[in-house]
Design an enzyme around this catalytic site. Structure first.
Site, PDB file in Angstrom:
ATOM      1  N   CYS A 265       0.848  -1.201   0.000  1.00 58.50           N
ATOM      2  CA  CYS A 265       0.000   0.000   0.000  1.00 58.50           C
ATOM      3  C   CYS A 265       0.880   1.246   0.000  1.00 58.50           C
ATOM      4  CB  CYS A 265      -0.892  -0.012   1.230  1.00 58.50           C
ATOM      5  SG  CYS A 265      -1.919   1.465   1.392  1.00 58.50           S
TER       6      CYS A 265
ATOM      7  N   CYS B  69       0.662   4.217   5.460  1.00 58.77           N
ATOM      8  CA  CYS B  69       1.672   3.174   5.239  1.00 58.77           C
ATOM      9  C   CYS B  69       3.020   3.772   4.850  1.00 58.77           C
ATOM     10  CB  CYS B  69       1.195   2.192   4.174  1.00 58.77           C
ATOM     11  SG  CYS B  69      -0.100   1.086   4.784  1.00 58.77           S
TER      12      CYS B  69
ATOM     13  N   CYS C  27      -0.395   4.384   0.681  1.00 52.91           N
ATOM     14  CA  CYS C  27      -1.166   5.473   1.280  1.00 52.91           C
ATOM     15  C   CYS C  27      -0.303   6.269   2.265  1.00 52.91           C
ATOM     16  CB  CYS C  27      -2.423   4.938   1.974  1.00 52.91           C
ATOM     17  SG  CYS C  27      -2.165   4.291   3.640  1.00 52.91           S
TER      18      CYS C  27
END
Lengths: 367, 367
Positions: free
Chosen positions: A270, A275, A272
């Protein structure tokens, strides 16, 4: 659509929702009617302005909340009398009133006022609720604000003939889109997908189809394969606040001891904000200490996971490889579940499935 | 320094703290020792890495928390035995252990282990606590990690001769900076400023001076005028979470009815993220609904207010106009209080002042 029950997607800012790529959020008419009230929101130019959201907004009709609350109420042909969970005061929702409220809120898409039958319910009750829903759909359509897109709602509980009948009736109306309601009320996944299968063949091809209050990542895939276009669900936000995070390899409970020393991201695949900047171990610590940043990071991550899933689905549809995409996604996503060494995560997944169908619609302001 | 008790400034992300211009935050040794523990933090390379904060970190010594907790404890010459508020287990803090913990945390500035005497306390008790603080300061210095900056702490309660004696003693030590402790424990503003006035003349000119656990915007100005350089306080974050917001024209309670229809920013003269994007009316709604975004917006705004105040103070000092700056700031800031038409806000300000001195240090993990 992330769920912004009270004019805010819990723990998120509107800037973050935009950053994640969301173009539409859901607001709950029932909650916004009670607080801060449609007059106030209208006075400032609508919900978009009140909450400073530049994207689109869909408001539900309040039907689900009114019918699922335990407070004293009276259901009549005209509408529903209910008590406010905030102060106990009495209020009445009729199709006309609900359209008027949604007009004041100024949402882009408004929903017809419907009766969401509980599960389980007798066929007799389901028929009554469906007939009333159809009457109210007509009255809602008549009372709609022509500046807003209007969706009708298919009901019919878990009965094949009723679902078909309701889908045909709602399809015959001059709506901009059609929702399948009365699902995700505790009936379980199989019956939910039955409701979709029994309704879809009767829906027009060219109108947007919205499955209300659904669902898990697997549900979204299964429903898209069946022809559904739109969803709303509190799962990513609510589960996030409770420490349950979606990852490429299944859903995890960040509070588990195995994450105490996991200094990598929650999901290595991930990209994002959460993360990219914070570790699973830090997130676990924040949960253990009941810190607000825990809810922020987890909600952001879970919503991003959903946004990415839907982006992947749209892309796969364009490329004509939806079924392959689904297979690839699930092969990874179910890895946790398949592992006999990870009994804890497996059991957590099973329990979550059980809970999901009873709890993924906003009832109280908790969500 | 914003207070990041448990490795997070409540409701904020580290990116937001940086964006606001903060270069240093405070972490609480007591809380981080209990959760997640210094070993874990050390194993990942220190607190900066664990929480992903690129700025500086000052850790307190845990003395304030250990002495202000009601749990069973034993104070000896060697150290203090206390019970964890998390699980009731017994722990001992000695100067050497506290230095070891702060070394493991890897903070940039560490504080000597001190005894923070309560208020009120007898002169006899204050002498004992001061003498112990001095002994512990020497032992702390001996045990310090040479890679960290080390601050000693002046004690002496509300007694002029003790404050002078303690300031002289701590000044005689080879420290990198000096803190005035034992303030903001309920003694009220006048006695707090007395403690500053009695200590400052004995402090070396060239070392940073840090007034611990202080304070309101007015306190900061009054203390800087007296020669203080550094502060930490939970007021902007804690009050923010409770709906109390600092504005150019005084502190306001956003929950008041007057903000129901206030669609302008909380502070028209503020250019922070919250004020630029969200209205007072929306913020009030979020508070009334107990939404996380309320805490986020208010905390951001209040911390930004403090950051801007300190930037203004630094600039005024460079320009040689600190007293004018203070006068200009207070003329606006006290406007609310002076207005006879705004009794509500006035009373709120008075009550807040009373509370401030008892409550602006982190005791429980709430802050």
């Amino acid at each position: 659509m992330p769920v912004g029950t009270q004019g805010t997607v819990k723990a998120m800012s509107q800037e973050e929702l935009k950053e994640m790529g969301f173009e539409i959020i859901l607001g709950n008419t029932y909650h916004l009617y009670l607080r801060p009230g449609p007059e106030l929101i209208k006075s400032v130019g609508g919900l978009h302005k009140f909450i400073n959201w530049g994207g689109s907004i869909l408001t539900d009709s309040g039907g689900f909340q009114v019918f699922s609350l335990e407070h004293i109420r009276k259901i009549g042909e005209d509408g529903v009398v209910f008590r406010s969970y905030v102060d106990g005061s009495y209020h009445e929702f009729t199709p006309e009133r609900v359209m008027e409220i949604q007009s004041a809120l100024g949402s882009d898409i408004v929903m017809a006022f419907d009766e969401c039958a509980p599960y389980p319910c007798t066929k007799e009750y389901a028929v009554d609720a469906m007939v009333r829903t159809h009457e109210w759909a007509k009255r809602s359509l008549d009372a709609r604000d022509p500046n807003q897109a209007f969706f009708g709602i298919v009901q019919g509980s878990v009965y094949e003939d009723l679902r078909a009948q309701s889908a045909q009736f709602i399809s015959s109306m001059d709506t901009d889109g059609i929702a399948i309601g009365g699902v995700s009320v505790g009936e379980g996944k199989e019956l939910m997908m039955n409701a979709v299968d029994w309704s879809v063949p009767h829906l027009p091809e060219y109108k947007a189809r919205y499955l209300m209050g659904v669902g898990t990542p697997e549900d979204l895939l299964d429903a898209v394969v069946r022809g559904i276009d739109m969803f709303d669900c509190v799962l990513p936000t609510r589960l996030g606040r409770n420490g349950s995070l979606y990852t490429t390899y299944g859903r995890i409970n960040i509070k588990n001891n195995k994450y105490i020393t996991d200094f990598g991201p929650v999901d290595p695949e991930c990209d994002c904000w959460a993360c990219a900047n914070y570790s699973a171990a830090y997130l676990r610590h924040l949960y253990k200490c009941d810190e607000i940043l825990a809810s922020r990071l987890a909600t952001y991550h879970n919503l991003y996971f959903y946004a990415r899933l839907m982006q992947g689905i749209r892309q796969a549809i364009e490329q004509g490889r939806l079924l392959e995409f689904r297979k690839e996604f699930l092969a990874k996503y179910r890895k946790h579940r398949a592992s006999v060494h990870d009994e804890e995560a497996r059991q957590d997944n099973i329990n979550a499935e059980k809970r999901s169908y009873a709890g993924c619609r906003p009832q109280r302001p908790e969500d």
